[in-house]
Design a protein around this motif. Structure first.
Motif, short mmCIF file in Angstrom:
data_model
loop_
_atom_site.label_atom_id
_atom_site.label_comp_id
_atom_site.label_asym_id
_atom_site.label_seq_id
_atom_site.Cartn_x
_atom_site.Cartn_y
_atom_site.Cartn_z
N LEU A 116 0.83 -1.20 0.00
CA LEU A 116 0.00 0.00 0.00
C LEU A 116 0.87 1.26 0.00
CD1 LEU A 116 -2.66 -0.94 2.71
CD2 LEU A 116 -2.94 -1.04 0.22
N GLN A 117 0.37 2.28 -0.67
CA GLN A 117 0.99 3.59 -0.60
C GLN A 117 0.76 4.16 0.80
OE1 GLN A 117 -1.05 5.73 -3.65
NE2 GLN A 117 -0.17 4.53 -5.33
N PRO A 118 1.61 5.10 1.24
CA PRO A 118 1.49 5.62 2.61
C PRO A 118 0.11 6.13 2.98
CG PRO A 118 3.58 6.31 1.67
CD PRO A 118 2.81 5.64 0.56
N LYS A 119 -0.54 6.89 2.11
CA LYS A 119 -1.86 7.43 2.43
C LYS A 119 -2.90 6.33 2.55
CE LYS A 119 -0.67 11.80 2.46
NZ LYS A 119 -0.53 12.52 3.75
N CYS A 120 -2.80 5.32 1.69
CA CYS A 120 -3.72 4.18 1.78
C CYS A 120 -3.49 3.40 3.06
CB CYS A 120 -3.57 3.28 0.56
SG CYS A 120 -4.22 3.98 -0.97
N LEU A 121 -2.24 3.30 3.48
CA LEU A 121 -1.91 2.62 4.73
C LEU A 121 -2.52 3.38 5.91
CD1 LEU A 121 -0.33 0.30 6.04
CD2 LEU A 121 1.64 1.82 6.13
N GLN A 122 -2.39 4.71 5.90
CA GLN A 122 -3.01 5.52 6.94
C GLN A 122 -4.52 5.32 6.96
OE1 GLN A 122 -0.66 9.39 5.88
NE2 GLN A 122 -1.64 9.73 7.82
N LEU A 123 -5.10 5.29 5.80
CA LEU A 123 -6.55 5.14 5.68
C LEU A 123 -7.00 3.79 6.26
CD1 LEU A 123 -9.23 6.20 4.59
CD2 LEU A 123 -8.60 5.31 2.34
N LEU A 124 -6.28 2.73 5.90
CA LEU A 124 -6.62 1.41 6.42
C LEU A 124 -6.47 1.36 7.93
CD1 LEU A 124 -7.36 -1.56 5.92
CD2 LEU A 124 -4.92 -2.02 5.62
N ARG A 125 -5.40 1.95 8.45
CA ARG A 125 -5.19 1.93 9.91
C ARG A 125 -6.34 2.61 10.64
NH1 ARG A 125 -3.85 5.38 13.36
NH2 ARG A 125 -3.30 6.93 11.79
N ILE A 126 -6.76 3.76 10.12
CA ILE A 126 -7.87 4.49 10.76
C ILE A 126 -9.14 3.65 10.75
CG2 ILE A 126 -9.41 6.47 10.51
CD1 ILE A 126 -6.96 8.03 9.42
N LEU A 127 -9.45 3.03 9.62
CA LEU A 127 -10.66 2.22 9.51
C LEU A 127 -10.57 1.00 10.44
CD1 LEU A 127 -11.20 2.31 5.63
CD2 LEU A 127 -12.54 3.52 7.36
N MET A 128 -9.38 0.40 10.56
CA MET A 128 -9.23 -0.80 11.38
C MET A 128 -9.26 -0.50 12.87
SD MET A 128 -6.48 -3.16 9.25
CE MET A 128 -6.68 -4.56 10.37
N LEU A 129 -8.95 0.74 13.25
CA LEU A 129 -9.00 1.10 14.67
C LEU A 129 -10.42 1.04 15.22
CD1 LEU A 129 -6.46 4.07 14.85
CD2 LEU A 129 -6.27 1.89 16.06
N SER A 130 -11.40 1.29 14.35
CA SER A 130 -12.81 1.26 14.78
C SER A 130 -13.66 0.55 13.73
CB SER A 130 -13.34 2.69 15.01
OG SER A 130 -12.62 3.35 16.02
N PRO A 131 -13.54 -0.78 13.64
CA PRO A 131 -14.28 -1.53 12.63
C PRO A 131 -15.79 -1.30 12.74
CG PRO A 131 -12.64 -2.92 13.68
CD PRO A 131 -12.71 -1.66 14.47
N GLU A 132 -16.42 -1.18 11.60
CA GLU A 132 -17.86 -1.00 11.44
C GLU A 132 -18.35 0.38 11.87
OE1 GLU A 132 -20.34 -4.26 12.50
OE2 GLU A 132 -18.86 -5.77 11.93
N ARG A 133 -17.47 1.23 12.35
CA ARG A 133 -17.85 2.63 12.58
C ARG A 133 -17.82 3.37 11.25
NH1 ARG A 133 -14.23 7.53 14.96
NH2 ARG A 133 -15.58 9.13 14.15
N VAL A 134 -18.80 4.21 10.99
CA VAL A 134 -18.82 4.99 9.76
C VAL A 134 -17.97 6.24 9.96
CG1 VAL A 134 -20.24 6.24 8.10
CG2 VAL A 134 -21.11 4.14 9.16
N PHE A 135 -16.95 6.40 9.12
CA PHE A 135 -16.11 7.59 9.14
C PHE A 135 -16.56 8.54 8.04
CE2 PHE A 135 -13.49 4.53 11.31
CZ PHE A 135 -12.79 5.27 12.25
N GLY A 136 -16.90 9.78 8.41
CA GLY A 136 -17.30 10.77 7.43
C GLY A 136 -16.14 11.15 6.52
N ARG A 137 -16.48 11.58 5.31
CA ARG A 137 -15.43 11.96 4.36
C ARG A 137 -14.57 13.09 4.90
NH1 ARG A 137 -19.91 10.71 1.13
NH2 ARG A 137 -19.51 9.07 -0.41
N ALA A 138 -15.20 14.11 5.47
CA ALA A 138 -14.44 15.26 5.99
C ALA A 138 -13.53 14.84 7.13
CB ALA A 138 -15.41 16.36 6.47
#
Length: 229
Positions: free
Chosen positions: A152-174
């Motif tokens: 993964l590219q660095p930004k995609c890695l950051q994105l995955l980490r954020i999503l995995m920290l709170s599975p099934e929580r909806v993260f707003g685009r902003a």
């Protein structure tokens, strides 16, 4: 838990203060190096957030004095706009425990701060995140899906980490844009492009989709997603 913020940028200091207070920390502020060192030595802190460029005493000098003269081993997370390798090495050489480049995500500050405090207290910090058949190693920043290495590219890695920290929580685009790009917000399609790239990498070998688009709101990780446009 008590945290000292040594930061001369009032906006950054206020954002850190509000975020950490909301996260349950006791927080104090210092706007220059001399005051920061005095507070660091006088108080008992679980961690210190330390800016590198400070008036009256720079962060490197403060950190060195804290270690060599005051003999304090309080965890120090250094915050700086300088991203050159030599700058990072200088920070570690002067006693910093971790290093974060501005602009940064407040969630990443919280995650790194929590890990530093756990290590300082001798607690076992989580070294990896898991969701479904995806594993993210927080030490090596490697990703595997069902044993397959996912590059993964660095930004995609950051994105995955954020999503995995709170599975099934909806993260707003902003919220995602602010966490990943800070104050330098991207074009409107940049986040969508990174989501697409992350999805493609995670499903390259025909695996099930994990990222769901919640229309009009944002994204979340959820096992067994069949259709995620």
């Amino acid at each position: 838990m008590k945290v000292l913020i040594v930061e001369d940028d009032s906006a950054i200091a206020a954002n850190l203060y509000d975020y950490l207070k909301a996260s349950g920390y006791e927080v104090d502020l210092a706007a220059n190096g001399q005051l920061g060192l005095a507070l660091a030595v006088a108080g008992s802190w679980d961690a210190i957030l330390l800016d590198l460029s400070l008036p009256r005493m720079d962060g490197l000098t403060l950190c060195r004095k804290l270690r060599e003269e005051a003999h304090r081993d309080t965890p120090v997370l250094m915050l700086t706009a300088k991203d050159a390798l030599d700058d990072k090495l200088a920070g570690f050489a002067h006693g910093a425990d971790d290093y974060l480049i501005k602009p940064f995500s407040l969630k990443e500050v919280g995650a790194r701060l929590g890990a530093l405090i756990k290590r300082y207290r001798g607690e076992v910090a989580t070294q990896e995140l898991r969701f479904a058949d995806v594993r993210l190693d927080l030490t090596t920043l490697t990703v595997e899906r069902a044993g397959r290495v996912v590059r993964l590219q660095p930004k995609c890695l950051q994105l995955l980490r954020i999503l995995m920290l709170s599975p099934e929580r909806v993260f707003g685009r902003a919220e995602l844009e602010a966490d990943i790009w800070g104050d330098e917000l991207p074009d409107s399609d940049t986040l969508r492009a990174h989501i697409y790239t992350l999805r493609k990498a995670l499903t390259r070998s025909g695996e099930a989709e994990l990222i769901e688009t919640v229309h009009g709101i944002g994204y979340r990780l959820i096992a067994g997603v069949k259709d995620a446009p």
